[in-house]
Write a protein that holds these residues in place. Structure first.
Motif, PDB file in Angstrom:
ATOM      1  N   LEU A   1       9.414   2.517  -0.599  1.00 11.52           N
ATOM      2  CA  LEU A   1       9.590   1.196  -1.204  1.00 11.52           C
ATOM      3  C   LEU A   1       8.357   0.330  -1.007  1.00 11.52           C
ATOM      4  N   VAL A   2       7.891   0.234   0.228  1.00  6.37           N
ATOM      5  CA  VAL A   2       6.724  -0.607   0.518  1.00  6.37           C
ATOM      6  C   VAL A   2       5.459  -0.025  -0.102  1.00  6.37           C
ATOM      7  N   ASN A   3       5.322   1.289  -0.096  1.00  5.12           N
ATOM      8  CA  ASN A   3       4.158   1.880  -0.753  1.00  5.12           C
ATOM      9  C   ASN A   3       4.157   1.563  -2.242  1.00  5.12           C
ATOM     10  N   GLY A   4       5.337   1.553  -2.854  1.00 10.16           N
ATOM     11  CA  GLY A   4       5.420   1.178  -4.264  1.00 10.16           C
ATOM     12  C   GLY A   4       4.994  -0.260  -4.494  1.00 10.16           C
ATOM     13  N   VAL A   5       5.335  -1.153  -3.580  1.00 15.05           N
ATOM     14  CA  VAL A   5       4.906  -2.551  -3.696  1.00 15.05           C
ATOM     15  C   VAL A   5       3.394  -2.655  -3.583  1.00 15.05           C
ATOM     16  N   GLN A   6       2.793  -1.881  -2.686  1.00 12.03           N
ATOM     17  CA  GLN A   6       1.337  -1.889  -2.554  1.00 12.03           C
ATOM     18  C   GLN A   6       0.658  -1.370  -3.824  1.00 12.03           C
ATOM     19  N   VAL A   7       1.234  -0.348  -4.401  1.00 10.12           N
ATOM     20  CA  VAL A   7       0.677   0.188  -5.648  1.00 10.12           C
ATOM     21  C   VAL A   7       0.758  -0.856  -6.743  1.00 10.12           C
ATOM     22  N   PHE A   8       1.870  -1.564  -6.808  1.00 11.49           N
ATOM     23  CA  PHE A   8       2.079  -2.557  -7.865  1.00 11.49           C
ATOM     24  C   PHE A   8       1.222  -3.803  -7.671  1.00 11.49           C
ATOM     25  N   LEU A   9       1.170  -4.329  -6.450  1.00 11.16           N
ATOM     26  CA  LEU A   9       0.476  -5.595  -6.211  1.00 11.16           C
ATOM     27  C   LEU A   9      -1.022  -5.431  -5.988  1.00 11.16           C
TER      28      LEU A   9
ATOM     29  N   GLU B   1     -13.740  -2.148   0.930  1.00 11.73           N
ATOM     30  CA  GLU B   1     -12.975  -1.806   2.123  1.00 11.73           C
ATOM     31  C   GLU B   1     -12.146  -2.992   2.610  1.00 11.73           C
ATOM     32  N   THR B   2     -12.710  -4.185   2.532  1.00  9.57           N
ATOM     33  CA  THR B   2     -11.977  -5.371   2.982  1.00  9.57           C
ATOM     34  C   THR B   2     -10.755  -5.618   2.101  1.00  9.57           C
ATOM     35  N   GLY B   3     -10.931  -5.488   0.796  1.00 10.62           N
ATOM     36  CA  GLY B   3      -9.800  -5.674  -0.105  1.00 10.62           C
ATOM     37  C   GLY B   3      -8.696  -4.659   0.130  1.00 10.62           C
ATOM     38  N   ARG B   4      -9.072  -3.407   0.303  1.00 18.65           N
ATOM     39  CA  ARG B   4      -8.070  -2.372   0.548  1.00 18.65           C
ATOM     40  C   ARG B   4      -7.386  -2.565   1.901  1.00 18.65           C
ATOM     41  N   PHE B   5      -8.170  -2.974   2.899  1.00 17.90           N
ATOM     42  CA  PHE B   5      -7.574  -3.188   4.217  1.00 17.90           C
ATOM     43  C   PHE B   5      -6.592  -4.354   4.200  1.00 17.90           C
ATOM     44  N   LEU B   6      -6.950  -5.441   3.528  1.00 16.13           N
ATOM     45  CA  LEU B   6      -6.045  -6.587   3.469  1.00 16.13           C
ATOM     46  C   LEU B   6      -4.757  -6.226   2.730  1.00 16.13           C
ATOM     47  N   GLY B   7      -4.872  -5.440   1.659  1.00 11.64           N
ATOM     48  CA  GLY B   7      -3.675  -4.971   0.979  1.00 11.64           C
ATOM     49  C   GLY B   7      -2.814  -4.108   1.880  1.00 11.64           C
ATOM     50  N   ALA B   8      -3.467  -3.254   2.676  1.00 14.11           N
ATOM     51  CA  ALA B   8      -2.725  -2.413   3.614  1.00 14.11           C
ATOM     52  C   ALA B   8      -2.089  -3.250   4.716  1.00 14.11           C
ATOM     53  N   ALA B   9      -2.761  -4.324   5.138  1.00 14.90           N
ATOM     54  CA  ALA B   9      -2.200  -5.196   6.170  1.00 14.90           C
ATOM     55  C   ALA B   9      -0.941  -5.892   5.666  1.00 14.90           C
ATOM     56  N   VAL B  10      -0.964  -6.341   4.421  1.00 18.57           N
ATOM     57  CA  VAL B  10       0.241  -6.937   3.836  1.00 18.57           C
ATOM     58  C   VAL B  10       1.357  -5.898   3.770  1.00 18.57           C
ATOM     59  N   GLY B  11       1.002  -4.686   3.367  1.00 20.04           N
ATOM     60  CA  GLY B  11       1.993  -3.615   3.344  1.00 20.04           C
ATOM     61  C   GLY B  11       2.549  -3.319   4.724  1.00 20.04           C
ATOM     62  N   ALA B  12       1.691  -3.387   5.750  1.00 25.15           N
ATOM     63  CA  ALA B  12       2.156  -3.144   7.122  1.00 25.15           C
ATOM     64  C   ALA B  12       3.148  -4.212   7.561  1.00 25.15           C
TER      65      ALA B  12
END
Length: 311
Positions: free
Chosen positions: A259-267, A182-193
């Protein structure tokens, strides 16, 4: 009864003795303290802009829209958390009901309305009422003014997007979901935000800077953000149905949300929110590059716009 000659004699006698006015010392003194430079001025300007986006320090009417949108962003997240915590075992849930990375697209209409309403309030108003001339008279350069205004809008947008994600993350911990995952996914979502807030704010600020009419600026920003997403989603759906997935991937470059969702998927290997996410390293790098170009291009466009403003 006195004659005019008597009044004239009195005036002459007073003038002979000099003026009779009195100067009163009211205690006014010139400012003798330290004079702050560009940094403190910019910081104060940033805090004021951030407060204004949510109506803090302004009238109650100014608080209705931003606070209402924030509440509407938090409400679905609160419902999802309640279901996850109370009925996790009953429903057999082992992860978030709605992924962190897809929540901003699910609520993209609310986010777009917020940005469309607040960008003109920060940008167009200064140009229309010429208050920009007062700001430029202070020890603050035009470039700093642009960056501070954009930072205020970006931070406010990030709060709007990130607050429900944080609520979902805390709910996941209460529901005993795996902490590391959950922490990893949340941090990725925070970067996306952060990236999404920067893209949306940059585009909205640039559009708002091109007109001094607030109503026109609001409508233009909504068209740019909402219509672009609708068109992109339509093209991606057609591309997916026809088997031309590459067309859908390329179309995703033309909306900040996809665009940003694609970056989250990629990174971060986040769950995709579109049916044609970027596949392959080359396409993923292209998505990242377009995000960078979008943000820097918006800043460059704003700097060019404000060079024409007379101090």
């Amino acid at each position: 009864m006195s004659s005019p000659s008597d009044h004239a004699g009195t005036a002459l006698s007073e003038s002979a003795h000099g003026p009779t006015g009195v100067i009163h010392d009211l205690g006014y003194r010139p400012y003798g303290g330290p004079r702050l430079g560009e940094g403190p001025v910019a910081w104060g300007f940033f805090k004021t802009g951030l407060r204004n986006t949510y109506g803090l320090g302004r009238s109650a009417r100014s608080k209705v829209l931003p606070m209402g949108l924030l509440a509407m962003m938090l409400l679905p997240a609160l419902i999802l958390v309640g279901v996850l915590v109370q009925a996790r075992k009953l429903l057999g849930l082992d992860e978030q009901i709605v992924a962190y990375s897809t929540y901003p697209i699910t609520t993209q209409l609310l986010v777009s309305v917020f940005v469309a309403a607040q960008a003109p309030a920060l940008i167009s108003r200064d140009l229309r009422f010429r208050s920009i001339t007062l700001y430029l008279a202070r020890p603050m350069r035009r470039s700093v003014y642009v960056l501070v205004r954009l930072a205020s809008l970006t931070t406010a947008t990030f709060v709007l997007i990130g607050a429900p994600l944080l609520l979902m993350y805390l709910g996941g911990l209460l529901a005993d979901l795996p902490v590391g995952r959950e922490t990893g996914r949340f941090l990725g979502a925070a970067v996306g935000a952060v990236l999404l807030a920067a893209c949306l704010s940059g585009l909205a600020a640039l559009v708002a800077a091109l007109t001094v009419r607030r109503g026109l600026a609001v409508a233009a920003v909504i068209v740019v953000l909402v219509v672009s997403y609708t068109v992109v989603a339509t093209i991606q759906g057609i591309a997916y149905d026809s088997g031309n997935l590459r067309v859908g991937e390329v179309a995703g470059l033309f909306s900040p949300y996809t665009l940003v969702n694609g970056v989250q998927v990629f990174l971060f290997d986040s769950p995709e929110a579109t049916i044609t996410p970027p596949t392959g390293t080359a396409m993923g790098v292209l998505y990242v590059g377009v995000v960078v170009v979008t943000v820097l291009g918006a800043i460059g466009g704003l700097l060019v716009r404000y060079r024409r403003v007379e101090p």
